[in-house]
Design an enzyme around this catalytic site. Structure first.
Site, PDB file in Angstrom:
ATOM      1  N   ASP A 136      -2.496 -10.569   6.252  1.00  0.00           N
ATOM      2  CA  ASP A 136      -2.818  -9.176   6.552  1.00  0.00           C
ATOM      3  C   ASP A 136      -4.259  -9.031   7.025  1.00  0.00           C
ATOM      4  OD1 ASP A 136      -0.331  -8.802   5.460  1.00  0.00           O
ATOM      5  OD2 ASP A 136      -0.945  -7.288   4.007  1.00  0.00           O
ATOM      6  N   ASP A 137      -4.541  -7.862   7.613  1.00  0.00           N
ATOM      7  CA  ASP A 137      -5.887  -7.336   7.842  1.00  0.00           C
ATOM      8  C   ASP A 137      -6.632  -7.930   9.030  1.00  0.00           C
ATOM      9  OD1 ASP A 137      -5.441  -5.714   5.697  1.00  0.00           O
ATOM     10  OD2 ASP A 137      -6.740  -6.792   4.301  1.00  0.00           O
ATOM     11  N   HIS A 186      -0.274  -3.395  10.991  1.00  0.00           N
ATOM     12  CA  HIS A 186      -0.743  -3.106   9.629  1.00  0.00           C
ATOM     13  C   HIS A 186      -1.455  -1.750   9.583  1.00  0.00           C
ATOM     14  CE1 HIS A 186      -1.222  -4.245   5.543  1.00  0.00           C
ATOM     15  NE2 HIS A 186      -2.519  -4.523   5.587  1.00  0.00           N
ATOM     16  N   HIS A 190      -5.692   1.518   7.621  1.00  0.00           N
ATOM     17  CA  HIS A 190      -5.488   0.864   6.332  1.00  0.00           C
ATOM     18  C   HIS A 190      -5.636   1.842   5.156  1.00  0.00           C
ATOM     19  CE1 HIS A 190      -5.666  -2.220   3.175  1.00  0.00           C
ATOM     20  NE2 HIS A 190      -5.182  -3.065   4.076  1.00  0.00           N
ATOM     21  N   HIS A 293      -4.291 -12.788   2.980  1.00  0.00           N
ATOM     22  CA  HIS A 293      -5.091 -12.031   3.943  1.00  0.00           C
ATOM     23  C   HIS A 293      -6.028 -12.937   4.746  1.00  0.00           C
ATOM     24  CE1 HIS A 293      -3.908  -9.209   0.760  1.00  0.00           C
ATOM     25  NE2 HIS A 293      -4.072  -8.233   1.639  1.00  0.00           N
TER      26      HIS A 293
END
Length: 426
Positions: A136-137, A186, A190, A293
Site C-alpha cells: 500500500d501507499d 488506494h 488516504h 506497505h
C-alpha cells in the site's frame, strides 16, 4: 454502542502522516527532489488539491455527470461519525447497530456484503500455500532501491497507489507499470472512506483512477480502502466504477512501528507468524494475503528482510491479480498479467502495450478525448492508449526517475512521450 475503542491515538495518526513525507534514508538521497512532469503539471487544475479530501472539481462536467447518473442509486447508508474527526478514524460519540447492518469492516471485520449484488471482498487467494504479494501507499519517491531489489528477485507485486502520490511522483508510478507490477487504487487522500459523503467517496476513487490513467496510461480495476475502512455504501460506489475490493487476512502492522505500543520487534513477529503459519500447513487449501506497505524506509526494509523466508515458506509469491488469474487488470486493452500457471512457470511480466482508446473505462480518455462509455466489472477489457513512448531517463537527476530506464518500452503509456517530459526542477 459507542465506538471510542476504535479511535486511533493521536500518536499513531501523527506517525502515519509524518511517514507520508518521511525524510529519505541515505540510500534515497536525491530521489525525493521535486520535478515537473508536463502531462500532470498541465492538468493539475482538473484534479483536487494534493492530499486534500477529494470532492467534485468545479467545472468538471464529466465527473459531475457520472456522479449524477449514479447518485440516486447509492445505498441509503449514512456516513459514519462526524467530520473532521471521523476522517482520521475518530468515532467518538458515534453509535452503530451491533448487528452490523452495513457490513462495516472497521466494526467487526465484515467482508461479505449484506447488500444484494455486491461481490465478497477479496481476502485470500485460491491457490494453496501461495502468498498474494501487495504493498500500500505508493508510489514512494524513494522506492527505487526496493523496486531494484524486487527486480533482482524477478518478483512483482500488487501496488495500491494513492492518487495524490501519483500526482506528486508520476515517474515513480510509471516504473511500477514498467516493472510489471499490478497497479491498483488506494484513494486520493488516504482517509477513512465511510466517514465521507457520497460525492467525496466517489471523488476519492474517480480522481485517483483518472490521475493514474493520466500519469501512466492505464486505469486500474481494483482498489483497497485505507485502514480497511469500507461498508456496503462504499463498496457499491467502488463496484459501480468497476473496482474490485481487495482486503487482507494477515496484518504486518509495519506502518504503525514505533507508534503507540507497536515496536519494530512486533512487526518482525507478525512476519514470522505468517511464515510459521505457512510452514505449519495453515494454507494447505488456499493462499493468503498480508497487509504491507511501501510507505517508508522501514516498511520497505522489512519486506526485503523477510523476503527470502517468505519465499521458502510459500510455494509461490505472486501479485494478487496473478493468483486470481485476472488476465485484464486495466480497462485499457493490450495490457495483461500472466496467469498463475504462467507466473509459476517463469513468465513474471505480462503485456504492457496498449492498443487503442479507453472504450470501456469509467471516464473519457484524458489523453485523446475518446468516450469512456460505461464502467464494467473489475478486469474488463477495452481499448488501450496508443502511440509510443521513448527516451532514457536512467541518467537523469529528477527525483525517483534517476534509476528508471524507459528504453524499449514501446507504447506502455500510450500517447505520453517521455522525451523532454520532465522539463525543469520546481
Amino acid at each position: 454502542m459507542p465506538l471510542s475503542s476504535l479511535v486511533y491515538s493521536p500518536a499513531v495518526l501523527c506517525a502515519l502522516f509524518s511517514a507520508l513525507v518521511f525524510t529519505p534514508s541515505v540510500s534515497a538521497q536525491g530521489e525525493c527532489l521535486p520535478y515537473y512532469y508536463a502531462p500532470v503539471g498541465e492538468n493539475k487544475n482538473a484534479f483536487p488539491l494534493s492530499w486534500t479530501v477529494a470532492d467534485l472539481v468545479s467545472g468538471d462536467t464529466e465527473a459531475q455527470a457520472k456522479f449524477q447518473s449514479i447518485e440516486g442509486q447509492i445505498p441509503n447508508i449514512q456516513p459514519k461519525g462526524q467530520q473532521p474527526g471521523s476522517l482520521l478514524g475518530n468515532w467518538t460519540g458515534f453509535t452503530y447497530d451491533p448487528s452490523d447492518p452495513d457490513c462495516w469492516y472497521t466494526w467487526q471485520k465484515c467482508t461479505t456484503p449484506k447488500l444484494a449484488g455486491l461481490p465478497t471482498d477479496i481476502t485470500v487467494v485460491p491457490e494453496p500455500n501461495v502468498l498474494g504479494y501487495a504493498f500500500d501507499d505508493g508510489p514512494n519517491c524513494s522506492h527505487n532501491a526496493f523496486y531494484d531489489y524486487l527486480q533482482s528477485k524477478e518478483q512483482t507485486a500488487t501496488m495500491f497507489y494513492i492518487g495524490s502520490n501519483v500526482m506528486d511522483w508520476p515517474v515513480e508510478a510509471q516504473r511500477g507499470l514498467q516493472d510489471g507490477h499490478q497497479i491498483c487504487v488506494h484513494t486520493w487522500s488516504h482517509r477513512y472512506m465511510t466517514a465521507l459523503t457520497n460525492s467525496q467517496a466517489f471523488s476519492e476513487l474517480w480522481y485517483s483512477m483518472k490521475m493514474i490513467k493520466l500519469a501512466i496510461g492505464v486505469t486500474p480495476t481494483c482498489w483497497r480502502p485505507p485502514f480497511g475502512d469500507v461498508d456496503d455504501r462504499i463498496r457499491w460506489i467502488a463496484n459501480t466504477l468497476g473496482l474490485s475490493t481487495i482486503m487482507w487476512q494477515y496484518d504486518s502492522n509495519d506502518w504503525r512501528a514505533n507508534t503507540g505500543n507497536i515496536t519494530d520487534t512486533d512487526v518482525d513477529n507478525n512476519y514470522l507468524d505468517l511464515i510459521n503459519a505457512s510452514k505449519n500447513g495453515t494454507f494447505s487449501t488456499h493462499g493468503t494475503i498480508m497487509l504491507t506497505h511501501e510507505l517508508n524506509n522501514f516498511t520497505m526494509s522489512e519486506a526485503v528482510k523477510f523476503y527470502d523466508q517468505l519465499a521458502s515458506a510459500f510455494s509461490s509469491i505472486v501479485p494478487i491479480g496473478v493468483a486470481l488469474n485476472v488476465a485484464d487488470p486495466y480497462f485499457e486493452g493490450g495490457y495483461s498479467l500472466p496467469s498463475f500457471e504462467e507466473y509459476t512457470g517463469g513468465k513474471h511480466i505480462g503485456s504492457i502495450t496498449g492498443n487503442g482508446s479507453n472504450a470501456n473505462g469509467p471516464f473519457t480518455d484524458p489523453l485523446n478525448g475518446t468516450s469512456g462509455g460505461t464502467s464494467g466489472s473489475g478486469g474488463s477489457s477495452g481499448g488501450g492508449s496508443g502511440g509510443t513512448s521513448s527516451g532514457n531517463l536512467s541518467n537523469g537527476n529528477h527525483g525517483g526517475a534517476a534509476k528508471v530506464s524507459l528504453d524499449g518500452l514501446g507504447s506502455f503509456v500510450g500517447a505520453l512521450t517521455f522525451v523532454g517530459a520532465i522539463m525543469s526542477m520546481l
